[in-house]
Design a protein around this motif. Structure first.
Motif, mmCIF file in Angstrom:
data_model
loop_
_atom_site.group_PDB
_atom_site.id
_atom_site.type_symbol
_atom_site.label_atom_id
_atom_site.label_comp_id
_atom_site.label_asym_id
_atom_site.label_seq_id
_atom_site.Cartn_x
_atom_site.Cartn_y
_atom_site.Cartn_z
ATOM 1 N N TYR A 78 -8.731 -3.728 -0.932
ATOM 2 C CA TYR A 78 -7.460 -3.134 -0.337
ATOM 3 C C TYR A 78 -7.026 -2.160 -1.177
ATOM 4 C CZ TYR A 78 -7.159 -7.990 1.820
ATOM 5 O OH TYR A 78 -7.474 -9.225 2.585
ATOM 6 N N ARG A 79 -6.397 -1.129 -0.118
ATOM 7 C CA ARG A 79 -5.422 -0.039 -0.611
ATOM 8 C C ARG A 79 -4.034 -0.183 0.296
ATOM 9 N NH1 ARG A 79 -8.601 -0.218 -3.841
ATOM 10 N NH2 ARG A 79 -9.685 1.723 -4.767
ATOM 11 N N SER A 80 -3.072 0.245 -0.103
ATOM 12 C CA SER A 80 -1.860 -0.008 0.424
ATOM 13 C C SER A 80 -0.824 1.281 0.264
ATOM 14 C CB SER A 80 -1.241 -1.102 0.214
ATOM 15 O OG SER A 80 -0.583 -1.353 -1.100
ATOM 16 N N SER A 81 0.209 1.405 0.928
ATOM 17 C CA SER A 81 1.373 2.446 0.840
ATOM 18 C C SER A 81 2.424 1.665 1.265
ATOM 19 C CB SER A 81 0.791 3.703 1.354
ATOM 20 O OG SER A 81 2.169 4.527 1.102
ATOM 21 N N ALA A 82 3.874 2.058 0.675
ATOM 22 C CA ALA A 82 4.908 1.570 1.338
ATOM 23 C C ALA A 82 5.494 2.794 2.434
ATOM 24 C CB ALA A 82 5.985 1.221 0.273
ATOM 25 N N ASP A 83 5.006 3.838 2.304
ATOM 26 C CA ASP A 83 5.273 4.860 3.026
ATOM 27 C C ASP A 83 4.411 5.097 4.317
ATOM 28 O OD1 ASP A 83 7.117 7.330 3.537
ATOM 29 O OD2 ASP A 83 4.984 8.259 3.401
ATOM 30 N N TRP A 84 4.895 5.076 5.425
ATOM 31 C CA TRP A 84 4.037 5.287 6.478
ATOM 32 C C TRP A 84 3.385 6.700 6.763
ATOM 33 C CZ3 TRP A 84 0.476 3.745 9.840
ATOM 34 C CH2 TRP A 84 0.150 4.681 10.635
ATOM 35 N N ARG A 85 3.980 7.614 6.366
ATOM 36 C CA ARG A 85 3.434 9.131 6.418
ATOM 37 C C ARG A 85 2.233 9.229 5.041
ATOM 38 N NH1 ARG A 85 8.443 12.738 5.884
ATOM 39 N NH2 ARG A 85 9.137 11.187 4.354
ATOM 40 N N ASP A 86 2.571 8.436 4.140
ATOM 41 C CA ASP A 86 1.208 8.498 3.123
ATOM 42 C C ASP A 86 0.167 7.715 3.409
ATOM 43 O OD1 ASP A 86 0.183 8.915 0.530
ATOM 44 O OD2 ASP A 86 0.450 6.600 0.418
ATOM 45 N N ALA A 87 0.512 6.477 4.198
ATOM 46 C CA ALA A 87 -0.541 5.599 4.613
ATOM 47 C C ALA A 87 -1.157 6.364 5.693
ATOM 48 C CB ALA A 87 0.132 4.307 5.249
ATOM 49 N N LEU A 102 -11.410 0.299 8.049
ATOM 50 C CA LEU A 102 -10.656 -0.949 8.518
ATOM 51 C C LEU A 102 -9.315 -1.098 8.120
ATOM 52 C CD1 LEU A 102 -13.490 -3.237 7.532
ATOM 53 C CD2 LEU A 102 -12.554 -3.281 9.892
ATOM 54 N N ALA A 103 -8.340 -1.204 9.080
ATOM 55 C CA ALA A 103 -6.971 -1.140 9.005
ATOM 56 C C ALA A 103 -6.354 -2.760 9.113
ATOM 57 C CB ALA A 103 -6.102 -0.252 9.615
ATOM 58 N N VAL A 104 -5.416 -3.080 8.446
ATOM 59 C CA VAL A 104 -4.611 -4.221 8.504
ATOM 60 C C VAL A 104 -3.686 -4.291 9.604
ATOM 61 C CG1 VAL A 104 -3.872 -6.494 7.655
ATOM 62 C CG2 VAL A 104 -5.424 -5.011 6.252
ATOM 63 N N GLY A 105 -3.711 -5.254 10.841
ATOM 64 C CA GLY A 105 -2.722 -5.106 11.769
ATOM 65 C C GLY A 105 -2.022 -6.171 11.752
ATOM 66 N N PRO A 193 3.146 -7.338 0.128
ATOM 67 C CA PRO A 193 3.272 -7.865 1.464
ATOM 68 C C PRO A 193 4.082 -6.608 2.298
ATOM 69 C CG PRO A 193 4.631 -9.216 0.272
ATOM 70 C CD PRO A 193 3.957 -8.615 -0.733
ATOM 71 N N ALA A 194 4.796 -5.802 1.714
ATOM 72 C CA ALA A 194 5.718 -5.015 2.473
ATOM 73 C C ALA A 194 5.030 -3.682 2.633
ATOM 74 C CB ALA A 194 7.120 -4.791 1.674
ATOM 75 N N HIS A 195 3.748 -3.291 2.091
ATOM 76 C CA HIS A 195 2.913 -2.234 2.390
ATOM 77 C C HIS A 195 1.953 -2.376 3.690
ATOM 78 C CE1 HIS A 195 3.229 -0.810 -2.165
ATOM 79 N NE2 HIS A 195 4.374 -1.056 -1.606
ATOM 80 N N TYR A 196 1.882 -1.103 4.158
ATOM 81 C CA TYR A 196 0.719 -1.011 4.957
ATOM 82 C C TYR A 196 -0.565 -1.091 4.254
ATOM 83 C CZ TYR A 196 4.417 1.220 8.050
ATOM 84 O OH TYR A 196 5.534 1.503 8.820
ATOM 85 N N ARG A 197 -1.407 -1.723 4.853
ATOM 86 C CA ARG A 197 -2.729 -2.130 4.178
ATOM 87 C C ARG A 197 -4.026 -1.566 5.130
ATOM 88 N NH1 ARG A 197 -2.320 -8.484 2.573
ATOM 89 N NH2 ARG A 197 -0.282 -8.312 1.879
ATOM 90 N N TRP A 198 -5.041 -1.262 4.267
ATOM 91 C CA TRP A 198 -6.287 -0.752 4.836
ATOM 92 C C TRP A 198 -7.548 -1.125 3.705
ATOM 93 C CZ3 TRP A 198 -2.562 2.333 3.409
ATOM 94 C CH2 TRP A 198 -2.809 3.259 2.518
ATOM 95 N N LEU A 199 -8.632 -0.738 4.177
ATOM 96 C CA LEU A 199 -9.734 -0.945 3.144
ATOM 97 C C LEU A 199 -10.559 0.056 2.878
ATOM 98 C CD1 LEU A 199 -11.234 -4.427 4.726
ATOM 99 C CD2 LEU A 199 -9.423 -4.027 3.226
ATOM 100 N N VAL A 200 -10.886 0.339 1.691
ATOM 101 C CA VAL A 200 -11.707 1.354 1.209
ATOM 102 C C VAL A 200 -12.698 1.171 0.418
ATOM 103 C CG1 VAL A 200 -9.364 3.219 1.020
ATOM 104 C CG2 VAL A 200 -10.371 1.791 -1.033
ATOM 105 N N ARG A 201 -13.767 1.995 0.318
ATOM 106 C CA ARG A 201 -14.993 2.002 -0.576
ATOM 107 C C ARG A 201 -14.402 2.152 -1.934
ATOM 108 N NH1 ARG A 201 -19.946 3.794 3.123
ATOM 109 N NH2 ARG A 201 -19.132 3.303 5.223
ATOM 110 N N GLN A 202 -14.917 1.532 -2.849
ATOM 111 C CA GLN A 202 -14.661 1.823 -4.283
ATOM 112 C C GLN A 202 -15.866 1.304 -5.074
ATOM 113 O OE1 GLN A 202 -11.493 -0.879 -5.687
ATOM 114 N NE2 GLN A 202 -12.769 -2.405 -6.159
#
Length: 326
Positions: A78-87, A102-105, A193-202
Protein backbone atom coordinates in the motif's frame (compact mmCIF):
# COMPACT_ATOMS: atom_id res chain seq x y z
CA UNK A 1 -19.04 3.27 -19.40
CA UNK A 2 -18.62 -0.10 -21.08
CA UNK A 3 -18.66 -3.73 -19.99
CA UNK A 4 -15.39 -5.65 -19.76
CA UNK A 5 -15.30 -8.77 -21.93
CA UNK A 6 -16.61 -11.65 -19.87
CA UNK A 7 -14.51 -14.71 -19.16
CA UNK A 8 -11.18 -12.87 -19.32
CA UNK A 9 -10.56 -12.95 -15.56
CA UNK A 10 -11.72 -15.55 -12.99
CA UNK A 11 -14.64 -14.65 -10.76
CA UNK A 12 -12.90 -14.18 -7.43
CA UNK A 13 -13.19 -11.46 -4.76
CA UNK A 14 -13.02 -7.84 -5.89
CA UNK A 15 -9.40 -7.77 -4.67
CA UNK A 16 -8.11 -10.95 -6.29
CA UNK A 17 -10.12 -10.54 -9.50
CA UNK A 18 -8.41 -7.25 -10.28
CA UNK A 19 -5.10 -8.42 -8.80
CA UNK A 20 -5.01 -11.29 -11.30
CA UNK A 21 -5.84 -8.87 -14.13
CA UNK A 22 -3.02 -6.58 -13.00
CA UNK A 23 -0.44 -9.35 -12.70
CA UNK A 24 -1.44 -10.90 -16.01
CA UNK A 25 -0.44 -7.70 -17.79
CA UNK A 26 3.17 -8.47 -16.87
CA UNK A 27 3.35 -12.24 -16.96
CA UNK A 28 0.29 -14.28 -18.01
CA UNK A 29 -0.71 -17.17 -15.80
CA UNK A 30 -1.54 -15.33 -12.57
CA UNK A 31 -4.83 -17.22 -12.22
CA UNK A 32 -2.91 -20.50 -12.06
CA UNK A 33 -0.35 -19.11 -9.62
CA UNK A 34 -3.17 -17.91 -7.41
CA UNK A 35 -4.83 -21.34 -7.57
CA UNK A 36 -1.59 -22.93 -6.37
CA UNK A 37 -1.47 -20.50 -3.44
CA UNK A 38 -5.09 -20.63 -2.29
CA UNK A 39 -5.78 -21.97 1.18
CA UNK A 40 -8.09 -20.91 4.00
CA UNK A 41 -6.68 -19.93 7.39
CA UNK A 42 -8.62 -18.37 10.28
CA UNK A 43 -7.28 -16.38 13.23
CA UNK A 44 -9.29 -17.01 16.40
CA UNK A 45 -7.65 -14.92 19.16
CA UNK A 46 -8.72 -11.40 18.21
CA UNK A 47 -10.62 -9.07 20.59
CA UNK A 48 -14.42 -8.90 20.61
CA UNK A 49 -14.75 -12.33 19.04
CA UNK A 50 -13.73 -11.16 15.59
CA UNK A 51 -12.06 -13.52 13.15
CA UNK A 52 -9.39 -12.82 10.56
CA UNK A 53 -9.30 -14.77 7.30
CA UNK A 54 -6.32 -15.40 5.03
CA UNK A 55 -7.34 -16.78 1.65
CA UNK A 56 -3.97 -17.44 0.04
CA UNK A 57 -0.22 -17.20 0.52
CA UNK A 58 1.69 -14.34 -1.06
CA UNK A 59 2.01 -16.08 -4.38
CA UNK A 60 5.08 -16.04 -6.58
CA UNK A 61 5.75 -15.47 -10.24
CA UNK A 62 8.82 -16.47 -12.17
CA UNK A 63 11.99 -14.42 -12.54
CA UNK A 64 10.26 -12.17 -15.08
CA UNK A 65 7.53 -11.27 -12.63
CA UNK A 66 3.91 -12.14 -12.23
CA UNK A 67 3.04 -12.72 -8.58
CA UNK A 68 2.12 -10.27 -5.89
CA UNK A 69 5.51 -11.21 -4.41
CA UNK A 70 7.65 -12.69 -7.13
CA UNK A 71 11.04 -14.07 -8.09
CA UNK A 72 12.04 -10.73 -9.59
CA UNK A 73 12.48 -9.31 -6.11
CA UNK A 74 9.35 -7.14 -5.73
CA UNK A 75 6.03 -7.30 -3.96
CA UNK A 76 2.93 -5.14 -3.87
CA UNK A 77 2.36 -2.81 -0.94
CA UNK A 78 0.00 0.00 0.00
CA UNK A 79 0.89 3.63 -0.60
CA UNK A 80 -1.31 6.61 0.24
CA UNK A 81 -1.69 10.35 0.38
CA UNK A 82 -4.03 12.73 2.15
CA UNK A 83 -3.79 15.17 -0.76
CA UNK A 84 -5.60 14.38 -4.03
CA UNK A 85 -3.17 16.28 -6.24
CA UNK A 86 -0.26 14.34 -4.77
CA UNK A 87 -2.15 11.04 -5.11
CA UNK A 88 -3.03 11.84 -8.73
CA UNK A 89 0.62 12.57 -9.55
CA UNK A 90 1.87 9.38 -7.91
CA UNK A 91 -0.78 7.26 -9.63
CA UNK A 92 0.38 8.66 -12.97
CA UNK A 93 4.00 7.89 -12.06
CA UNK A 94 3.16 4.27 -11.26
CA UNK A 95 1.32 3.89 -14.57
CA UNK A 96 4.28 5.39 -16.43
CA UNK A 97 6.66 2.99 -14.69
CA UNK A 98 4.63 -0.22 -14.93
CA UNK A 99 1.77 0.33 -17.38
CA UNK A 100 -1.01 0.13 -14.80
CA UNK A 101 -1.73 0.53 -11.11
CA UNK A 102 -4.20 -0.97 -8.65
CA UNK A 103 -6.09 1.75 -6.78
CA UNK A 104 -8.49 1.40 -3.87
CA UNK A 105 -11.99 2.61 -4.70
CA UNK A 106 -15.11 3.17 -2.63
CA UNK A 107 -18.25 1.28 -3.67
CA UNK A 108 -20.52 4.06 -2.44
CA UNK A 109 -18.92 6.36 -5.03
CA UNK A 110 -18.75 3.91 -7.96
CA UNK A 111 -21.74 4.44 -10.33
CA UNK A 112 -21.49 0.88 -11.71
CA UNK A 113 -21.61 -0.75 -8.27
CA UNK A 114 -24.93 -1.97 -6.82
CA UNK A 115 -23.69 -0.40 -3.57
CA UNK A 116 -23.49 3.05 -5.22
CA UNK A 117 -24.88 5.72 -2.92
CA UNK A 118 -25.49 3.15 -0.19
CA UNK A 119 -22.59 1.14 1.24
CA UNK A 120 -18.95 2.23 1.45
CA UNK A 121 -16.59 -0.73 1.04
CA UNK A 122 -12.98 -0.67 -0.22
CA UNK A 123 -12.78 -2.03 -3.77
CA UNK A 124 -9.65 -2.55 -5.88
CA UNK A 125 -9.78 -1.11 -9.41
CA UNK A 126 -7.25 -1.22 -12.22
CA UNK A 127 -6.04 2.06 -13.77
CA UNK A 128 -4.59 1.23 -17.17
CA UNK A 129 -3.57 4.63 -18.51
CA UNK A 130 -4.21 8.34 -18.77
CA UNK A 131 -4.67 10.26 -22.02
CA UNK A 132 -6.44 13.43 -23.12
CA UNK A 133 -7.10 14.35 -19.51
CA UNK A 134 -8.94 11.11 -18.73
CA UNK A 135 -8.04 7.96 -16.83
CA UNK A 136 -8.85 4.52 -18.23
CA UNK A 137 -10.28 2.40 -15.42
CA UNK A 138 -11.09 -1.30 -15.63
CA UNK A 139 -13.00 -3.25 -13.00
CA UNK A 140 -13.13 -6.97 -13.85
CA UNK A 141 -15.10 -7.97 -10.75
CA UNK A 142 -18.37 -9.81 -11.38
CA UNK A 143 -20.73 -11.03 -8.69
CA UNK A 144 -24.33 -11.18 -7.56
CA UNK A 145 -24.26 -9.29 -4.26
CA UNK A 146 -27.06 -8.81 -1.72
CA UNK A 147 -27.56 -5.29 -3.13
CA UNK A 148 -27.68 -6.47 -6.75
CA UNK A 149 -25.40 -7.54 -9.59
CA UNK A 150 -21.92 -6.06 -9.91
CA UNK A 151 -20.87 -6.28 -13.54
CA UNK A 152 -17.37 -5.72 -14.98
CA UNK A 153 -16.87 -2.23 -16.37
CA UNK A 154 -14.38 -0.03 -18.15
CA UNK A 155 -14.62 3.74 -17.95
CA UNK A 156 -12.78 6.88 -19.00
CA UNK A 157 -12.84 9.22 -16.02
CA UNK A 158 -11.91 12.85 -15.52
CA UNK A 159 -9.68 13.77 -12.58
CA UNK A 160 -12.74 14.81 -10.59
CA UNK A 161 -14.59 11.59 -11.39
CA UNK A 162 -11.61 9.45 -10.44
CA UNK A 163 -11.18 11.40 -7.22
CA UNK A 164 -14.79 10.58 -6.35
CA UNK A 165 -14.35 6.87 -7.15
CA UNK A 166 -11.22 6.72 -4.96
CA UNK A 167 -12.83 8.56 -2.03
CA UNK A 168 -11.30 7.08 1.16
CA UNK A 169 -13.48 4.77 3.22
CA UNK A 170 -12.93 6.53 6.53
CA UNK A 171 -15.22 4.57 8.84
CA UNK A 172 -14.88 0.94 7.75
CA UNK A 173 -16.01 -1.56 10.41
CA UNK A 174 -13.31 -3.71 12.02
CA UNK A 175 -14.06 -6.83 9.96
CA UNK A 176 -13.51 -4.83 6.76
CA UNK A 177 -10.25 -3.41 8.12
CA UNK A 178 -9.12 -6.98 8.82
CA UNK A 179 -9.79 -7.88 5.18
CA UNK A 180 -7.53 -5.05 4.07
CA UNK A 181 -4.83 -6.07 6.54
CA UNK A 182 -4.84 -9.63 5.13
CA UNK A 183 -5.53 -8.82 1.47
CA UNK A 184 -2.10 -10.14 0.50
CA UNK A 185 -2.50 -13.32 2.54
CA UNK A 186 -0.16 -12.10 5.27
CA UNK A 187 -0.81 -9.16 7.63
CA UNK A 188 0.49 -5.77 6.46
CA UNK A 189 0.31 -2.24 7.85
CA UNK A 190 -2.46 -0.04 6.49
CA UNK A 191 -2.29 3.64 5.60
CA UNK A 192 -4.56 6.13 7.33
CA UNK A 193 -8.22 5.49 6.49
CA UNK A 194 -8.48 9.19 5.55
CA UNK A 195 -5.94 8.77 2.73
CA UNK A 196 -6.33 7.91 -0.94
CA UNK A 197 -4.76 4.46 -1.41
CA UNK A 198 -3.11 2.48 -4.18
CA UNK A 199 -0.61 -0.36 -4.56
CA UNK A 200 2.98 -0.09 -5.71
CA UNK A 201 5.83 -2.48 -6.35
CA UNK A 202 8.49 -2.40 -3.68
CA UNK A 203 11.53 -4.49 -2.84
CA UNK A 204 10.47 -7.81 -1.38
CA UNK A 205 10.54 -7.79 2.42
CA UNK A 206 10.94 -11.56 2.86
CA UNK A 207 11.97 -14.55 0.78
CA UNK A 208 9.00 -16.34 -0.75
CA UNK A 209 8.26 -19.94 0.25
CA UNK A 210 10.25 -22.47 -1.73
CA UNK A 211 8.88 -25.31 -3.87
CA UNK A 212 6.84 -27.80 -1.91
CA UNK A 213 5.96 -25.37 0.89
CA UNK A 214 2.80 -26.54 2.64
CA UNK A 215 -0.20 -24.32 2.01
CA UNK A 216 -1.31 -24.67 5.64
CA UNK A 217 1.50 -22.63 7.22
CA UNK A 218 0.49 -19.84 9.61
CA UNK A 219 -0.02 -16.51 7.82
CA UNK A 220 1.36 -14.44 10.70
CA UNK A 221 1.33 -13.75 14.46
CA UNK A 222 -1.54 -14.95 16.60
CA UNK A 223 -3.54 -18.15 16.89
CA UNK A 224 -4.38 -19.43 13.42
CA UNK A 225 -6.22 -22.54 12.33
CA UNK A 226 -4.74 -23.75 9.05
CA UNK A 227 -5.69 -27.40 8.71
CA UNK A 228 -8.80 -27.54 6.46
CA UNK A 229 -10.66 -29.96 8.73
CA UNK A 230 -9.90 -27.84 11.82
CA UNK A 231 -10.99 -24.64 10.07
CA UNK A 232 -14.34 -26.08 8.98
CA UNK A 233 -14.85 -27.79 12.32
CA UNK A 234 -14.28 -24.56 14.24
CA UNK A 235 -16.53 -22.49 11.98
CA UNK A 236 -19.28 -25.13 12.00
CA UNK A 237 -19.42 -24.94 15.80
CA UNK A 238 -19.05 -21.17 16.09
CA UNK A 239 -21.23 -19.61 13.40
CA UNK A 240 -24.57 -21.40 13.91
CA UNK A 241 -24.80 -20.10 17.48
CA UNK A 242 -22.99 -16.74 17.17
CA UNK A 243 -25.26 -14.43 15.18
CA UNK A 244 -22.83 -11.51 15.30
CA UNK A 245 -19.94 -13.58 13.95
CA UNK A 246 -22.24 -15.05 11.30
CA UNK A 247 -23.37 -11.60 10.19
CA UNK A 248 -19.99 -9.87 10.03
CA UNK A 249 -18.10 -12.82 8.52
CA UNK A 250 -20.57 -14.13 5.94
CA UNK A 251 -18.69 -12.16 3.26
CA UNK A 252 -15.40 -13.75 4.34
CA UNK A 253 -16.84 -17.21 3.73
CA UNK A 254 -18.24 -16.02 0.40
CA UNK A 255 -14.70 -14.99 -0.60
CA UNK A 256 -13.33 -18.31 0.67
CA UNK A 257 -15.87 -20.14 -1.46
CA UNK A 258 -14.81 -18.28 -4.60
CA UNK A 259 -11.11 -18.83 -3.98
CA UNK A 260 -11.36 -22.52 -3.11
CA UNK A 261 -13.68 -23.26 -6.02
CA UNK A 262 -11.23 -21.44 -8.30
CA UNK A 263 -8.37 -23.55 -6.98
CA UNK A 264 -10.30 -26.79 -7.52
CA UNK A 265 -11.42 -25.82 -11.03
CA UNK A 266 -7.93 -24.79 -12.18
CA UNK A 267 -6.14 -27.81 -10.72
CA UNK A 268 -8.73 -30.31 -11.95
CA UNK A 269 -8.60 -28.77 -15.44
CA UNK A 270 -4.84 -29.33 -15.34
CA UNK A 271 -5.53 -32.94 -14.24
CA UNK A 272 -3.59 -32.38 -11.01
CA UNK A 273 -6.55 -33.25 -8.80
CA UNK A 274 -9.76 -35.16 -9.60
CA UNK A 275 -13.01 -33.30 -10.05
CA UNK A 276 -15.15 -33.21 -6.92
CA UNK A 277 -18.71 -32.03 -7.67
CA UNK A 278 -19.92 -32.66 -4.11
CA UNK A 279 -17.31 -30.40 -2.50
CA UNK A 280 -17.89 -27.77 -5.17
CA UNK A 281 -21.63 -27.81 -4.44
CA UNK A 282 -20.91 -27.61 -0.73
CA UNK A 283 -18.75 -24.51 -1.13
CA UNK A 284 -21.28 -22.94 -3.51
CA UNK A 285 -24.14 -23.48 -1.06
CA UNK A 286 -22.37 -22.35 2.13
CA UNK A 287 -22.29 -18.57 1.48
CA UNK A 288 -25.90 -18.64 0.28
CA UNK A 289 -26.94 -20.36 3.50
CA UNK A 290 -24.95 -17.94 5.66
CA UNK A 291 -26.44 -14.87 3.98
CA UNK A 292 -29.95 -16.29 4.26
CA UNK A 293 -29.41 -17.02 7.95
CA UNK A 294 -27.94 -13.57 8.58
CA UNK A 295 -30.95 -11.88 6.95
CA UNK A 296 -33.31 -14.09 8.94
CA UNK A 297 -31.51 -13.19 12.15
CA UNK A 298 -31.80 -9.48 11.32
CA UNK A 299 -35.58 -9.98 11.09
CA UNK A 300 -35.60 -11.60 14.52
CA UNK A 301 -35.64 -15.23 13.46
CA UNK A 302 -32.30 -16.98 13.90
CA UNK A 303 -31.76 -20.04 11.70
CA UNK A 304 -28.85 -21.99 13.21
CA UNK A 305 -30.20 -25.15 11.59
CA UNK A 306 -29.62 -23.73 8.10
CA UNK A 307 -26.02 -22.81 8.93
CA UNK A 308 -25.27 -26.12 10.64
CA UNK A 309 -26.72 -28.14 7.75
CA UNK A 310 -24.65 -26.23 5.17
CA UNK A 311 -21.48 -26.86 7.14
CA UNK A 312 -22.38 -30.51 7.71
CA UNK A 313 -22.86 -31.05 3.97
CA UNK A 314 -19.55 -29.38 3.16
CA UNK A 315 -17.64 -31.28 5.85
CA UNK A 316 -19.16 -34.57 4.71
CA UNK A 317 -18.08 -33.87 1.13
CA UNK A 318 -14.54 -32.83 2.03
CA UNK A 319 -14.15 -35.78 4.41
CA UNK A 320 -15.32 -38.20 1.72
CA UNK A 321 -12.85 -36.69 -0.70
CA UNK A 322 -10.00 -36.95 1.82
CA UNK A 323 -10.77 -40.63 2.33
CA UNK A 324 -11.06 -41.32 -1.42
CA UNK A 325 -7.92 -39.30 -2.36
CA UNK A 326 -5.57 -39.25 0.66
Amino acid sequence: MAAVASGAVPELSCYTTNLVAYLDRGTPGAARRLADAVRLAVRTDLPDGLLAFSHHRRFDGDDAGGGDADGGGWELAYRSSADWRDARSRLAEEIAAHGSVLAVGNTRMMPWSPQFGRTAVPHWCLLEGRADGRWRLADHFSALLPEGEHRPRTARLTDAELRDVLTPVRDAPPEVVLRDVHAFGVPVSLPSPAHYRWLVRQERTARPPGPGTRLTESPGPGTWLTDPAEVLGYLSERLPEDVRALTVHADDLWAASRHLRHRAAVLSAAELVPEDPATDRGWAELPRALRFAALSAARGRARPDVVARAFDNLIEATTRRAVSHP
